[in-house]
Design a protein around this motif. Structure first.
Motif, short mmCIF file in Angstrom:
data_model
loop_
_atom_site.label_atom_id
_atom_site.label_comp_id
_atom_site.label_asym_id
_atom_site.label_seq_id
_atom_site.Cartn_x
_atom_site.Cartn_y
_atom_site.Cartn_z
N GLU A 220 0.86 -1.12 0.11
CA GLU A 220 -0.05 0.14 -0.18
C GLU A 220 0.97 1.19 -0.04
N ARG B 251 -3.72 3.58 -1.26
CA ARG B 251 -3.77 2.71 -2.61
C ARG B 251 -3.02 1.24 -2.48
N VAL B 252 -3.61 0.33 -2.88
CA VAL B 252 -3.34 -0.89 -2.92
C VAL B 252 -2.31 -1.16 -4.44
N GLU C 125 -9.20 2.23 -0.67
CA GLU C 125 -8.25 1.15 -0.88
C GLU C 125 -7.49 1.40 -2.69
#
Length: 493
Positions: free
Chosen positions: A313, A318-319, A456
């Motif tokens: 991350e 944000r992944v 995410e």
């Protein structure tokens, strides 16, 4: 290369299922307690391999093939210096010594021959070959390793002079790969490379090689025994070709499964980052630092052969996926590049390449050139690249200053101490592709799953809690935008 199986988007189902196999911590790919990632047992296993005499790249399923079985115990190294400086030639021979030690041998001595080009007969010339024979006898060595790929004729003639087994750089690297490959795909790729290397080097002596017979003068069986036949080498060559075809088919099947997983990930707009670089530059150590992956770390060349993918991350949540790949080396054998091409294609499909370089190496610039040559072979030069000089804590200050001048935009880190990792994370965040669809949605409080997914996989610009739900202004990808479309029309003033 393994990859996460990311299911397709569905507007009619919960948008983010936390039990989804994508991030299921019980999945073998993410399970840091899995035996495959038991670093203690892995290191012990490799050290045990080094204590076994008679290391070999001979393939047992090809019967009676005279192949260059490696017994790397006491070895003498030899190289031919054709271009560049003497320092570069010495660095190349020093790297060959590290390769030999990784394979489990004891290096006794080494010599370099200055020539315009390698001798077509004995690689180093007849005079130097005799000098090499004297060194082999004096040191009690049983193997000679040449710093280059030798033709079959050169191997034979150099063996005739030295009276010991001669191995070239390609066979040495193939032997290391054969020792370290753990996954089914990795073993198949290594075996394919070995077969392709072996094919032009089949040889043997005497009548045991021939199925063709003639008259009594030719030690044949005489009348009734003459006729067409097949030589032993021809039979072995046919067996190898059949095995190569089978291996290529198996690897192609594995590639298809990986391509499906990659396409699903792309559908879900999950960015991918790949760690690429020279062998033993510290890629696995960085992966552990950035993701707590717990993969094997060893101060040895080609410690990582089976690529690893982990979830990571950015600082804003944000992944993305972070993949460790097989290391490169100067003059990486063509057979290995071709055999591992299906795995290396993951590099070409990445959104960002972290090009890891060992800042403490004697010649880091040569590492950069060697890696970029392989990246060119797999059509990955167009992928955005971030240079990362690892082991900065162990590098000579003058070298660091030279490298900063060479690559002003590079990041200097130490996976051991943690130096520079915050800057590296910021560079990854800046280098990842950003969602390009900007929208504002009003999400009911019953749809907390969508809010979680936005955090995410989207860039949140503003968030406000209202009487009707959560008002979110964000940038998202196309797939997520399709899911959120009903909430744009339903609740935005």
């Amino acid at each position: 290369m393994t990859d996460t199986d990311l299911p397709a988007e569905s507007a009619g189902s919960p948008a983010w299922d936390t039990t989804d196999a994508e991030w299921d911590t019980t999945d073998a790919e993410w399970d840091t307690t899995d035996a495959a990632w038991d670093t203690t047992s892995a290191v012990e296993e490799r050290q045990a391999l080094r204590r076994v005499a008679g290391l070999s790249t001979e393939l047992q399923d090809v019967t009676e093939v005279e192949y260059r079985q490696l017994r790397l115990e006491r070895v003498v190294l030899v190289g031919v210096w054709t271009t560049g400086t003497l320092t570069e030639a010495e660095n190349s021979l020093a790297e060959l010594a590290r390769l030999a030690e990784t394979a489990g041998s004891q290096v006794m001595d080494g010599l370099i021959q200055r020539r315009d080009k390698p001798d077509p007969a004995t690689y180093i010339g007849s005079g130097k070959a005799k000098e090499l024979r004297d060194i082999v006898v004096a040191e009690g060595a049983d193997t000679v390793i040449c710093d280059g790929e030798l033709a079959p004729g050169q191997l034979r003639q150099l063996e005739d002079v030295t009276k010991v087994k001669v191995v070239d750089r390609t066979a040495l690297i193939l032997d290391i790969f054969a020792q370290h490959a753990r996954s089914r795909e990795g073993k198949a790729q290594v075996e394919l490379a070995q077969m392709q290397y072996m094919l032009p080097r089949l040889r043997g002596w005497g009548e045991s090689l021939s199925r063709q017979v003639g008259g009594r003068a030719a030690n044949g069986v005489g009348i009734g025994g003459r006729g067409p036949g097949e030589t032993k080498i021809e039979m072995d060559r046919r067996r190898i070709n059949s095995r190569v075809a089978k291996l290529k088919k198996e690897i192609a099947g594995m590639k298809t499964a990986r391509d499906v997983k990659r396409s699903r990930r792309e559908t879900r707009s999950i960015p991918s980052v790949v760690l690429a670089g020279y062998t033993n530059a510290g890629k696995s150590s960085l992966l552990n630092r950035l993701t707590d992956a717990g993969v094997l770390v060893e101060n040895a060349l080609f410690a990582t052969l089976d690529p690893t993918v982990r979830r990571a991350e950015t600082d804003d949540g944000r992944v993305y996926t972070l993949a460790d790949t097989v290391g490169f080396v100067r003059h990486l054998p063509t057979q290995l590049v071709e055999a591992f091409r299906s795995t290396l294609e993951e590099v070409a499909d990445a959104d960002l390449i972290l090009h890891v370089v060992d800042a403490s190496d004697a010649d880091p610039e040569a590492q950069i050139r060697a890696v970029r040559e392989v990246l060119a072979d797999v059509d990955a030069l167009d992928v955005p690249e971030q240079l990362v000089f690892n082991k900065a804590d162990a590098a000579i200050p003058e070298t660091v200053l030279r490298l900063r001048h060479l690559a002003p935009d590079a990041v200097f880190v130490s996976a051991r101490t943690g130096q520079g990792l915050d800057e590296l994370r910021a560079r990854i965040d800046a280098g990842l592709p950003h969602p390009d669809i900007e929208l504002t949605v009003l999400l009911p409080y019953t749809r907390g799953d969508l809010v979680a997914r936005l955090h995410e996989r989207a860039e949140i610009l503003t968030t406000e809690h209202t009487g009707g739900g959560t008002l979110v202004h964000a940038r998202v990808g196309p797939a997520l935008a399709r899911i959120l479309t009903p909430f744009i029309s339903a609740g935005v003033p």
